[in-house]
Design an enzyme around this catalytic site. Structure first.
Site, PDB file in Angstrom:
ATOM      1  N   ARG A   7       0.835  -1.211   0.000  1.00 30.51           N
ATOM      2  CA  ARG A   7       0.000   0.000   0.000  1.00 30.51           C
ATOM      3  C   ARG A   7       0.871   1.262   0.000  1.00 30.51           C
ATOM      4  O   ARG A   7       0.511   2.291  -0.566  1.00 30.51           O
ATOM      5  CB  ARG A   7      -0.971   0.009   1.191  1.00 30.51           C
ATOM      6  CG  ARG A   7      -1.799   1.293   1.285  1.00 30.51           C
ATOM      7  CD  ARG A   7      -3.068   1.156   2.118  1.00 30.51           C
ATOM      8  NE  ARG A   7      -2.856   0.450   3.355  1.00 30.51           N
ATOM      9  CZ  ARG A   7      -2.224   0.937   4.426  1.00 30.51           C
ATOM     10  NH1 ARG A   7      -1.735   2.163   4.429  1.00 30.51           N
ATOM     11  NH2 ARG A   7      -2.068   0.196   5.513  1.00 30.51           N
TER      12      ARG A   7
ATOM     13  N   TYR B 272     -16.758  14.910 -15.081  1.00 26.10           N
ATOM     14  CA  TYR B 272     -17.184  13.513 -14.968  1.00 26.10           C
ATOM     15  C   TYR B 272     -18.184  13.405 -13.807  1.00 26.10           C
ATOM     16  O   TYR B 272     -17.900  13.884 -12.695  1.00 26.10           O
ATOM     17  CB  TYR B 272     -15.928  12.674 -14.705  1.00 26.10           C
ATOM     18  CG  TYR B 272     -16.165  11.210 -14.646  1.00 26.10           C
ATOM     19  CD1 TYR B 272     -16.495  10.490 -15.789  1.00 26.10           C
ATOM     20  CD2 TYR B 272     -16.052  10.514 -13.439  1.00 26.10           C
ATOM     21  CE1 TYR B 272     -16.706   9.127 -15.733  1.00 26.10           C
ATOM     22  CE2 TYR B 272     -16.253   9.149 -13.381  1.00 26.10           C
ATOM     23  CZ  TYR B 272     -16.585   8.466 -14.533  1.00 26.10           C
ATOM     24  OH  TYR B 272     -16.797   7.115 -14.480  1.00 26.10           O
TER      25      TYR B 272
ATOM     26  N   ASP C  10      -8.156  17.258 -14.668  1.00 25.40           N
ATOM     27  CA  ASP C  10      -8.448  15.891 -15.092  1.00 25.40           C
ATOM     28  C   ASP C  10      -8.075  15.812 -16.576  1.00 25.40           C
ATOM     29  O   ASP C  10      -8.749  16.393 -17.426  1.00 25.40           O
ATOM     30  CB  ASP C  10      -9.932  15.573 -14.863  1.00 25.40           C
ATOM     31  CG  ASP C  10     -10.278  14.125 -15.215  1.00 25.40           C
ATOM     32  OD1 ASP C  10      -9.581  13.533 -16.071  1.00 25.40           O
ATOM     33  OD2 ASP C  10     -11.251  13.597 -14.658  1.00 25.40           O
TER      34      ASP C  10
ATOM     35  N   LYS D 131      -8.788   4.582 -19.288  1.00 25.00           N
ATOM     36  CA  LYS D 131      -9.107   5.062 -20.627  1.00 25.00           C
ATOM     37  C   LYS D 131      -7.874   4.969 -21.535  1.00 25.00           C
ATOM     38  O   LYS D 131      -7.350   3.896 -21.716  1.00 25.00           O
ATOM     39  CB  LYS D 131      -9.675   6.481 -20.536  1.00 25.00           C
ATOM     40  CG  LYS D 131     -10.695   6.657 -19.377  1.00 25.00           C
ATOM     41  CD  LYS D 131     -11.953   5.838 -19.530  1.00 25.00           C
ATOM     42  CE  LYS D 131     -12.801   5.738 -18.260  1.00 25.00           C
ATOM     43  NZ  LYS D 131     -13.156   6.970 -17.594  1.00 25.00           N
TER      44      LYS D 131
HETATM   45  C1  LIG Z   1     -13.659   7.440 -16.342  1.00 25.11           C
HETATM   46  C2  LIG Z   1     -13.331   8.785 -15.872  1.00 25.11           C
HETATM   47  C3  LIG Z   1     -13.062   9.061 -14.516  1.00 25.11           C
HETATM   48  C4  LIG Z   1     -13.166   8.004 -13.441  1.00 25.11           C
HETATM   49  O1  LIG Z   1     -12.255   6.974 -13.615  1.00 25.11           O
HETATM   50  P1  LIG Z   1     -12.486   5.454 -13.140  1.00 25.11           P
HETATM   51  O2  LIG Z   1     -11.225   4.804 -13.562  1.00 25.11           O
HETATM   52  O3  LIG Z   1     -13.711   4.953 -13.837  1.00 25.11           O
HETATM   53  O4  LIG Z   1     -12.688   5.492 -11.668  1.00 25.11           O
HETATM   54  C5  LIG Z   1     -12.707  10.351 -14.173  1.00 25.11           C
HETATM   55  N1  LIG Z   1     -12.650  11.332 -15.097  1.00 25.11           N
HETATM   56  C6  LIG Z   1     -12.908  11.113 -16.394  1.00 25.11           C
HETATM   57  C7  LIG Z   1     -12.826  12.246 -17.356  1.00 25.11           C
HETATM   58  C8  LIG Z   1     -13.276   9.848 -16.827  1.00 25.11           C
HETATM   59  O5  LIG Z   1     -13.553   9.644 -18.126  1.00 25.11           O
END
Ligand SMILES: *Cc1c(COP(=O)(O)O)cnc(C)c1O
Length: 393
Positions: free
Chosen positions: A58, A111, A183, A208
């Site tokens: 961790r 998001y 983000d 992603k």
């Molecule tokens: C998918 C996504 C998240 C969250 O990510 P997870 O891996 O699903 O927890 C946050 N911001 C954006 C822009 C996303 O597309």
């Protein structure tokens, strides 16, 4: 190999990687929860930070560390933190910089869960939040209060694809000692480098583009400044949102082809966007690579390319959206993005079906809105699939 001065593709392949005593070509998976000390003194030195090494997964792990170092180099940060999911990265940011009576300004079209967790859980602990259209810098400026600690941006935002000028927004925030987090999931480190543009922290859902193969969920934070990095790392270790070594191994494997995948996906996306914009059943298309995109110039300035996410509106509204979903065969009907496969989604009948129509419209989720995450298949097949399905409307 020292990749500090190497090109981006070289960093993708080699940065952070290490090779074991057998000369392994790839970073091995250290699937272990804990690490044995050589003796009492060694244990004491590790805990005191006098010696470098690993204690407990961790806190840190060689495989996870390899990924963290690679990501930090890709975005010119001082350090990276890998987490169990993108949302673990988001909540780690909020936990680190916000507290009772403090205030965050956030892009309104972030998001969904990044907003929902502020309105539910963080509000419960006395954190105030204001959601603004951050593509309008004046809205950011007007929202600043004496207790504002964090500016949280998402650019491009979803589903409008609206961009925020990271450089100018960071200048405004820093005048007030406000930390800026971006983000960067939609762009990946290849297309946009928030830290170079002035942000303090870049955040990713590794799920992603970075992993790119729709087979893991993961998140990451990359910090510019060691003090901020240390604070974020401490929160992750205490809250326990750490990544797993096997997950890290898969992301290291996936990220190596990032530019190849994105180059192909955005080449496809440009053709798909052009096709859709000319289609008589399509009302509008939002894609930063189109000349008609309202912030086309800003996209060229702060992004290396327009990415592979397209939003478009069907003239036929809700019914047309459902018909399109039921007639595409190549694109998978699925949420997420950034994988090698094309994904299509109709928010009004799918992700936002449980949201009342009025509230949907207020959030720009119009009835005929479709989100397309363009993959790396042959573009003729992607367009033929859409053409066939659009003809059914
Ligand atoms: C998918 C996504 C998240 C969250 O990510 P997870 O891996 O699903 O927890 C946050 N911001 C954006 C822009 C996303 O597309």
């Amino acid at each position: 190999m020292d990749t500090k001065n190497a090109g981006f593709n070289t960093k993708l392949i080699h940065a952070g990687d290490f090779h074991d005593e057998y000369g392994s070509a790839v970073t091995p998976i250290y699937q272990t929860s804990t690490f044995a000390f050589k003796n009492a003194q060694h244990g004491a030195d590790l805990f005191a930070g006098k010696e470098k090494g690993f204690i407990y997964t961790r806190i840190g792990n060689p495989t996870i560390g390899a990924l963290e170092n690679k990501l930090a180099e890709l975005e010119n940060g001082c350090g990276g933190i890998a987490l169990a999911s993108g949302m673990a990265a988001v909540t780690t940011v909020y936990m680190t910089f916000l507290g009772q009576g403090q205030h965050i300004i956030c892009t309104s079209a972030v998001y969904g869960p990044s907003r929902a967790v502020l309105e539910s859980h963080f509000a419960k602990f006395g954190v105030e939040s204001t959601f603004v259209d951050s593509s309008n810098l004046k809205e950011i400026e007007d929202a600043i209060r004496p207790n504002t600690k964090l500016l949280y941006l998402e650019t491009p935002a979803n589903p409008t694809m609206a961009l925020t000028d990271i450089k100018k927004a960071s200048e405004i925030a820093h005048k007030h000692n406000i930390i800026v987090v971006v983000d960067n999931t939609f762009s990946s480190p290849y297309l946009q480098k928030p830290l170079d543009l002035g942000a303090d922290v870049s955040l990713h859902s590794l799920t992603k583009f970075i992993n790119g193969h729709a087979d893991i969920v993961g998140g990451a934070l990359i910090a510019k400044d060691p003090e901020i990095y240390a604070k974020l790392r401490k929160t992750m270790v205490y809250m326990g949102g750490n990544m797993d070594p096997h997950q890290a191994y898969l992301v290291i494997r996936g990220v190596k082809t990032l530019t190849l995948r994105i180059d192909r996906a955005q080449e496809n996306a440009m053709k798909v966007a052009d096709y859709l914009e000319k289609h008589p059943k399509v009302a509008w298309v939002k894609y930063p690579g189109l000349k008609s995109f309202p912030q086309y110039e800003l996209a060229k300035e702060q992004m290396k390319g327009p990415g592979a996410m397209i939003s478009f509106e069907l003239k036929g509204g809700y019914e047309a959206g459902v018909t399109l979903m039921d007639n595409v065969h190549l694109a998978l009907l699925a949420v997420s993005l950034g994988g090698v496969e094309s994904l299509i989604q109709h928010p009004a009948s799918m992700t936002h079906a449980g949201v009342p129509k009025e509230a949907r419209l207020q959030a720009n989720i119009t009835e005929g809105l479709v989100r397309y995450a363009v993959g790396i298949e042959n573009v003729e097949d992607i367009i033929a699939d859409l053409d066939h399905a659009l003809a059914k409307i």
